[in-house]
Motif scaffolding. Structure first.
Motif, PDB file in Angstrom:
ATOM      1  N   LEU A  67       0.854  -1.181   0.000  1.00 18.10           N
ATOM      2  CA  LEU A  67       0.000   0.000   0.000  1.00 18.10           C
ATOM      3  C   LEU A  67       0.896   1.239   0.000  1.00 18.10           C
ATOM      4  N   VAL A  68       0.697   2.092  -1.001  1.00 19.42           N
ATOM      5  CA  VAL A  68       1.524   3.289  -1.163  1.00 19.42           C
ATOM      6  C   VAL A  68       0.634   4.519  -1.012  1.00 19.42           C
ATOM      7  N   PHE A  69       0.994   5.373  -0.060  1.00 21.10           N
ATOM      8  CA  PHE A  69       0.288   6.632   0.148  1.00 21.10           C
ATOM      9  C   PHE A  69       0.913   7.682  -0.756  1.00 21.10           C
TER      10      PHE A  69
ATOM     11  N   PHE B 157      -6.445   1.452  -7.188  1.00 18.09           N
ATOM     12  CA  PHE B 157      -6.788   2.520  -6.259  1.00 18.09           C
ATOM     13  C   PHE B 157      -7.439   1.909  -5.034  1.00 18.09           C
ATOM     14  N   ALA B 158      -6.960   2.271  -3.841  1.00 18.14           N
ATOM     15  CA  ALA B 158      -7.531   1.747  -2.605  1.00 18.14           C
ATOM     16  C   ALA B 158      -8.458   2.748  -1.931  1.00 18.14           C
ATOM     17  N   GLY B 159      -8.254   4.041  -2.183  1.00 15.26           N
ATOM     18  CA  GLY B 159      -9.157   5.032  -1.620  1.00 15.26           C
ATOM     19  C   GLY B 159      -8.482   6.329  -1.231  1.00 15.26           C
TER      20      GLY B 159
ATOM     21  N   LYS C 234      -3.561  15.083   3.312  1.00 18.85           N
ATOM     22  CA  LYS C 234      -4.531  14.361   2.494  1.00 18.85           C
ATOM     23  C   LYS C 234      -3.851  13.817   1.251  1.00 18.85           C
ATOM     24  N   GLY C 235      -4.287  12.621   0.839  1.00 22.69           N
ATOM     25  CA  GLY C 235      -3.732  12.010  -0.360  1.00 22.69           C
ATOM     26  C   GLY C 235      -4.570  10.842  -0.821  1.00 22.69           C
ATOM     27  N   GLU C 236      -3.912   9.928  -1.517  1.00 23.77           N
ATOM     28  CA  GLU C 236      -4.576   8.751  -2.075  1.00 23.77           C
ATOM     29  C   GLU C 236      -3.744   7.518  -1.763  1.00 23.77           C
ATOM     30  N   LEU C 237      -4.425   6.384  -1.607  1.00 16.55           N
ATOM     31  CA  LEU C 237      -3.756   5.129  -1.296  1.00 16.55           C
ATOM     32  C   LEU C 237      -3.911   4.185  -2.479  1.00 16.55           C
TER      33      LEU C 237
ATOM     34  N   GLY D 293       0.579  -1.188   7.382  1.00 19.08           N
ATOM     35  CA  GLY D 293       1.583  -1.557   6.397  1.00 19.08           C
ATOM     36  C   GLY D 293       1.748  -0.638   5.206  1.00 19.08           C
ATOM     37  N   ALA D 294       1.283   0.597   5.273  1.00 18.11           N
ATOM     38  CA  ALA D 294       1.452   1.516   4.144  1.00 18.11           C
ATOM     39  C   ALA D 294       2.844   2.148   4.172  1.00 18.11           C
TER      40      ALA D 294
END
Length: 191
Positions: free
Chosen positions: A25-27, A53-55, A88-91, A133-134
């Motif tokens: 998982l990459v932020f 895309f995870a959210g 704020k970002g995306e995972l 685990g990100a």
């Protein structure tokens, strides 16, 4: 009931496919987000199945997010610093092959960024859900504190179009210096 000819064998419901087990998982908080210049890399990874895309996500605790030379965003691994926000970002969930492509873009082997653990939460209808685990790409520790000082110790809550105004794509930057040299010039200059 048997499978019809040509049907793929059913997977055992409790054992994830091998590809899913090896995902990270990459932020993302900057130019890899949707609507920004480097998101094309993630779109390429979507097509090959190397990313999904995870959210929408945010850091679980405040961290400094600043802009460096050419309005390039940098998340700083300086938790507890005053003047910072939950970013704020995306995972995204990426395979090992996708992670290698992201590492290359972020210059991990060249000391531009470091891929390190990050505590994030996903936005959900019921509130927020902690994610285990990100990782995120932080400014390299060799210049992170200088970048924070150069920013006046003020960070952004989000790399938005307004914050990114003035961003210069790599191909349009001066080619006579390495990116690390450009960072050194930036942090040593007056704001």
């Amino acid at each position: 009931m048997g499978a019809a000819p040509g049907d793929a064998p059913a997977e055992h419901p409790t054992s994830p496919p091998a590809a899913a087990a090896k995902r990270t998982l990459v932020f993302t908080y900057g130019t890899l987000k949707r609507g920004f210049s480097n998101h094309a890399l993630l779109q390429d990874l979507f097509l090959t199945g190397d990313a999904s895309f995870a959210g929408a996500a945010a850091t679980a605790s405040p961290l400094p997010l600043v802009c460096g030379p050419y309005r390039v965003p940098f998340l700083l691994n300086l938790p507890g610093s005053a003047g910072c926000h939950r970013v704020k970002g995306e995972l995204y969930s990426v395979t090992a092959r996708g992670l290698a492509r992201l590492d290359e873009l972020e210059g991990v082997s060249r000391g531009h960024y470091e891929r390190l653990p990050v505590d994030v939460v996903l936005a959900a209808d019921e509130g927020e859900a902690a994610v285990d685990g990100a990782v995120a790409y932080y400014a390299h520790r060799g210049y992170a504190a200088e970048m924070w000082a150069r920013s006046g110790r003020r960070g952004h809550a989000e790399y938005s179009p307004a914050v990114a105004a003035g961003y210069v794509r790599r191909v349009d930057r001066p080619q006579g210096q390495t990116f690390l040299e450009q960072i050194r010039v930036f942090v040593s200059s007056q704001s």
